[in-house]
Design a protein around this motif. Structure first.
Motif, short mmCIF file in Angstrom:
data_model
loop_
_atom_site.label_atom_id
_atom_site.label_comp_id
_atom_site.label_asym_id
_atom_site.label_seq_id
_atom_site.Cartn_x
_atom_site.Cartn_y
_atom_site.Cartn_z
N MET A 1 0.55 -1.51 0.24
CA MET A 1 -0.21 -0.17 -0.17
C MET A 1 1.18 1.08 0.45
O MET A 1 0.51 2.40 -0.56
N LEU A 2 2.15 1.20 0.75
CA LEU A 2 2.76 2.63 0.93
C LEU A 2 3.09 3.36 -0.71
O LEU A 2 3.10 4.31 -0.77
N PRO A 3 3.58 2.60 -1.13
CA PRO A 3 4.02 3.36 -2.79
C PRO A 3 2.92 3.73 -3.31
O PRO A 3 2.75 4.55 -4.10
N ARG A 4 1.81 2.78 -3.14
CA ARG A 4 0.21 3.40 -4.43
C ARG A 4 0.39 4.94 -2.86
O ARG A 4 -0.25 5.99 -4.07
N ILE A 5 -0.04 4.91 -2.29
CA ILE A 5 -0.21 6.11 -1.37
C ILE A 5 0.89 7.52 -1.38
O ILE A 5 0.70 8.25 -1.52
N MET A 6 1.49 6.89 -1.66
CA MET A 6 3.24 7.61 -1.94
C MET A 6 2.79 8.41 -3.19
O MET A 6 3.13 9.73 -3.45
N ALA A 7 2.46 7.05 -4.57
CA ALA A 7 2.34 8.12 -5.64
C ALA A 7 0.81 8.99 -5.76
O ALA A 7 1.42 9.94 -6.19
N GLN A 8 -0.04 8.28 -5.29
CA GLN A 8 -1.16 9.31 -4.93
C GLN A 8 -0.85 10.52 -4.06
O GLN A 8 -0.84 11.80 -4.89
#
Length: 205
Positions: A1-8
């Motif tokens: 989840m962290l890469p997703r939230i960072m990209a967002q």
């Protein structure tokens, strides 16, 4: 989840610069800057750097929180740094979209409406919160060619957090690092001239 939230988070960095720039123009701050012996480009540079710093602080907080709850980067230091560098590069490209919106639109309310309409579909129609292989063919094609999908996939692979994409996935997901760099360069080359033109036109109105 962290890469997703960072990209967002980096995708939403354009909000900060767009609303800030619109408020600066509407409050007459640009008129004051024109009376000073400074380049107009310095205003855009300052806004861009402040937006990147603001978003980067959020990414650092998320990374530290992730480490506390058990998230780990399972690759080497070089891959770890490259993943964060790709985030900054993509954030820099998105900032130009924010400058364009902040210069072209007249009010902060209009900026918020346009930015939400444009950015939210971009962040959700990707591999951020749902695997693309479960999408219908048309949506899967759009999602896998979405620049945010390649950014997320690049971070996952660099940080050792996910397996490679399935063989039938689109080209950007099989070469996510190169794709992210090319997307960032392409977005900057297209948006930067439009943003500078819109800013110069708005600043002289």
């Amino acid at each position: 989840m962290l890469p997703r939230i960072m990209a967002q988070t980096m995708a939403f960095s354009c909000f900060i610069v767009a609303i800030g720039l619109t408020n600066d123009i509407n409050k007459g701050i640009m008129d004051r800057f024109r009376s000073l012996p400074i380049s107009r480009a310095s205003v855009l540079i300052g806004r861009s750097i402040s937006s990147l710093i603001h978003s980067s602080i959020g990414v650092v907080v998320m990374a530290v929180t992730g480490l506390v709850i058990g998230w780990r980067i399972r690759s080497g230091l070089g891959d770890a740094v490259l993943g964060f560098a790709l985030l900054l590069l993509f954030g820099f490209a998105m900032i130009w979209f924010g400058i364009l919106a902040g210069s072209a639109l007249k009010t902060a309310e209009a900026v918020q409406g346009v930015m939400f309409t444009a950015i939210f579909p971009l962040t959700f129609l990707a591999n951020t919160f749902a695997p693309t292989e479960r999408m219908v063919p048309f949506l899967r094609t759009v999602a896998e060619w979405n620049p945010i999908s390649s950014l997320v996939q690049a971070m996952r692979e660099l940080w050792g957090n996910a397996p490679p994409p399935p063989p039938e996935a689109a080209l950007p997901l099989h070469h996510p690092i190169v794709s992210t760099i090319l997307w960032a360069i392409a977005l900057t080359l297209v948006l930067a001239p439009l943003s500078i033109r819109a800013f110069n036109r708005r600043a002289t109105d």
